[in-house]
Design a protein around this motif. Structure first.
Motif, PDB file in Angstrom:
ATOM      1  N   MET A  83      15.663  -4.926  -0.263  1.00 36.27           N
ATOM      2  CA  MET A  83      14.435  -5.146  -1.028  1.00 36.27           C
ATOM      3  C   MET A  83      13.383  -5.859  -0.185  1.00 36.27           C
ATOM      4  N   ASP A  84      13.822  -6.858   0.615  1.00 36.72           N
ATOM      5  CA  ASP A  84      12.863  -7.546   1.498  1.00 36.72           C
ATOM      6  C   ASP A  84      12.279  -6.562   2.511  1.00 36.72           C
ATOM      7  N   ASP A  85      13.141  -5.718   3.085  1.00 41.45           N
ATOM      8  CA  ASP A  85      12.645  -4.723   4.038  1.00 41.45           C
ATOM      9  C   ASP A  85      11.688  -3.747   3.365  1.00 41.45           C
ATOM     10  N   TYR A  86      12.037  -3.358   2.122  1.00 43.09           N
ATOM     11  CA  TYR A  86      11.178  -2.417   1.393  1.00 43.09           C
ATOM     12  C   TYR A  86       9.816  -3.051   1.094  1.00 43.09           C
ATOM     13  N   ALA A  87       9.836  -4.332   0.668  1.00 43.02           N
ATOM     14  CA  ALA A  87       8.567  -4.999   0.379  1.00 43.02           C
ATOM     15  C   ALA A  87       7.717  -5.126   1.632  1.00 43.02           C
ATOM     16  N   PHE A  88       8.374  -5.442   2.769  1.00 49.58           N
ATOM     17  CA  PHE A  88       7.629  -5.549   4.027  1.00 49.58           C
ATOM     18  C   PHE A  88       7.044  -4.195   4.429  1.00 49.58           C
ATOM     19  N   LEU A  89       7.867  -3.145   4.327  1.00 46.58           N
ATOM     20  CA  LEU A  89       7.385  -1.817   4.693  1.00 46.58           C
ATOM     21  C   LEU A  89       6.275  -1.346   3.760  1.00 46.58           C
ATOM     22  N   SER A  90       6.442  -1.648   2.457  1.00 42.94           N
ATOM     23  CA  SER A  90       5.422  -1.249   1.494  1.00 42.94           C
ATOM     24  C   SER A  90       4.092  -1.939   1.796  1.00 42.94           C
ATOM     25  N   SER A  91       4.178  -3.253   2.101  1.00 42.87           N
ATOM     26  CA  SER A  91       2.952  -3.977   2.444  1.00 42.87           C
ATOM     27  C   SER A  91       2.340  -3.441   3.731  1.00 42.87           C
ATOM     28  N   GLU A  92       3.205  -3.121   4.706  1.00 42.91           N
ATOM     29  CA  GLU A  92       2.705  -2.589   5.977  1.00 42.91           C
ATOM     30  C   GLU A  92       2.062  -1.214   5.779  1.00 42.91           C
ATOM     31  N   VAL A  93       2.678  -0.385   4.941  1.00 44.18           N
ATOM     32  CA  VAL A  93       2.117   0.942   4.679  1.00 44.18           C
ATOM     33  C   VAL A  93       0.774   0.833   3.974  1.00 44.18           C
ATOM     34  N   ASP A  94       0.695  -0.075   2.980  1.00 44.91           N
ATOM     35  CA  ASP A  94      -0.589  -0.270   2.287  1.00 44.91           C
ATOM     36  C   ASP A  94      -1.665  -0.735   3.261  1.00 44.91           C
ATOM     37  N   GLY A  95      -1.280  -1.669   4.148  1.00 45.28           N
ATOM     38  CA  GLY A  95      -2.253  -2.144   5.130  1.00 45.28           C
ATOM     39  C   GLY A  95      -2.711  -1.038   6.069  1.00 45.28           C
ATOM     40  N   LEU A  96      -1.751  -0.209   6.503  1.00 42.25           N
ATOM     41  CA  LEU A  96      -2.113   0.892   7.397  1.00 42.25           C
ATOM     42  C   LEU A  96      -2.984   1.920   6.697  1.00 42.25           C
ATOM     43  N   ARG A  97      -2.702   2.158   5.407  1.00 40.97           N
ATOM     44  CA  ARG A  97      -3.538   3.096   4.661  1.00 40.97           C
ATOM     45  C   ARG A  97      -4.965   2.582   4.544  1.00 40.97           C
ATOM     46  N   GLU A  98      -5.094   1.278   4.208  1.00 39.99           N
ATOM     47  CA  GLU A  98      -6.442   0.713   4.101  1.00 39.99           C
ATOM     48  C   GLU A  98      -7.147   0.737   5.450  1.00 39.99           C
ATOM     49  N   GLU A  99      -6.392   0.408   6.513  1.00 41.21           N
ATOM     50  CA  GLU A  99      -6.995   0.438   7.846  1.00 41.21           C
ATOM     51  C   GLU A  99      -7.406   1.856   8.224  1.00 41.21           C
TER      52      GLU A  99
END
Length: 311
Positions: A83-99
């Motif tokens: 779950m921690d890895d998923y939350a980190f990846l989800s946050s990273e994906v959202d950041g990359l999408r916004e970027e």
């Protein structure tokens, strides 16, 4: 013969075998009821089994529960890690999408800039106490950044370069409210010449820029677009979007008008910016061509004849 009957152990063994054969023969037949010795043996065995089976099952259940608890704990820890890895990846994906979206908008804006060269920069600093005043970017003089260059986002103009370092620069935002941060602007009027004025500060009550020094005869309405005029001391490129008019009022002396301009750019969500260089090679070539045309079109100076005539 007498010796045979004198052996008691052999006699006892034979009698036991005979009794066992008789019992086997009796038990192999189908019977409706069992004999009392069988009942006694069955009951005795059942009591003994019951006495040992329940504690054994109880202890076995405890060990099974302990094993299950250990497995559940390990599985829970593994799921927490996932779950921690998923939350980190989800946050990273959202950041990359916004970027990615921000970079796409910046690329579209860069393609629409025409003759002006631009340099994309990443916002690396924004202090909470100066949130609406300045931002820091990761480009400096080594990248060709100079003071007073225009800084824009995909939405429009956001400020100018205030200070330049070797590898970083500070951008003064238009929303800082400083009256000295004046930008020459124009208001697009349909079928008429644009109206000119200056962006002078920020009105907290209206939540908009103040466009001042507009001639009183101009007919301004809400929704009219405001952009840079290309005039003024800062030398910003023309037609950079600033915002739309949300209200108009006369100044304190009644001689000119002030307009409130809602910003086109999102000043609270700035991740990437573009710094515009007005002295781009295209413009320099354009200026050189104009100068050559003017030189070719100019009449050659007339040489005066010392004796009074002209050639």
């Amino acid at each position: 013969m007498p010796h045979f009957f004198s052996n008691k152990r052999l006699i006892l063994l034979m009698v036991s075998i005979i009794v066992l054969v008789i019992l086997v023969g009796l038990t192999m037949n189908e019977r409706e009821e069992v004999t009392w010795p069988e009942q006694f043996i069955n009951d005795s065995v059942g009591v003994v089994q019951s006495a040992f089976q329940r504690p054994a099952n109880f202890l076995g259940g405890i060990f099974d529960d302990i094993g299950n608890i250990a497995n559940i704990y390990e599985e829970n820890e593994r799921l927490k890690s996932q779950m921690d890895d998923y939350a980190f990846l989800s946050s990273e994906v959202d950041g990359l999408r916004e970027e990615n979206a921000s970079l796409r908008e910046a690329q579209d804006m860069e393609e629409s800039l025409g003759d002006y060269s631009s340099l994309t920069a990443l916002v690396i600093e924004r202090q909470p106490d100066r949130w609406t005043e300045t931002i820091g970017i990761n480009r400096g003089s080594q990248h060709g950044i100079e003071n007073d260059m225009a800084v824009i986002t995909a939405g429009g103009l956001v400020g100018r370069i205030q200070h330049t370092g070797m590898f970083t620069s500070q951008v003064q935002l238009l929303s800082d409210g400083e009256r000295m941060n004046r930008i020459s602007a124009k208001v697009a009027i349909e079928d008429e010449a644009p109206a000119y004025g200056f962006i002078e500060g920020w009105d907290d009550e209206e939540g908009a820029f103040v466009l001042s020094k507009i001639e009183a005869e101009e007919e301004l309405e809400e929704g009219q677009e405001v952009s840079t005029s290309g005039l003024g001391g800062l030398g910003f490129p023309a037609d950079l979007p600033i915002g739309k008019i949300t209200g108009v009022e006369s100044d304190e002396y009644g001689l000119t008008m002030n307009a409130f301009v809602e910003p086109a750019a999102d000043y609270h969500n700035i991740e990437h910016v573009m710094v515009l260089d007005r002295n781009s090679p295209e413009l320099e070539d354009f200026d050189e061509e104009e100068e050559e045309e003017e030189t070719e079109g100019a009449e050659e100076p007339v040489e005066l004849d010392p004796e009074g005539g002209a050639d």
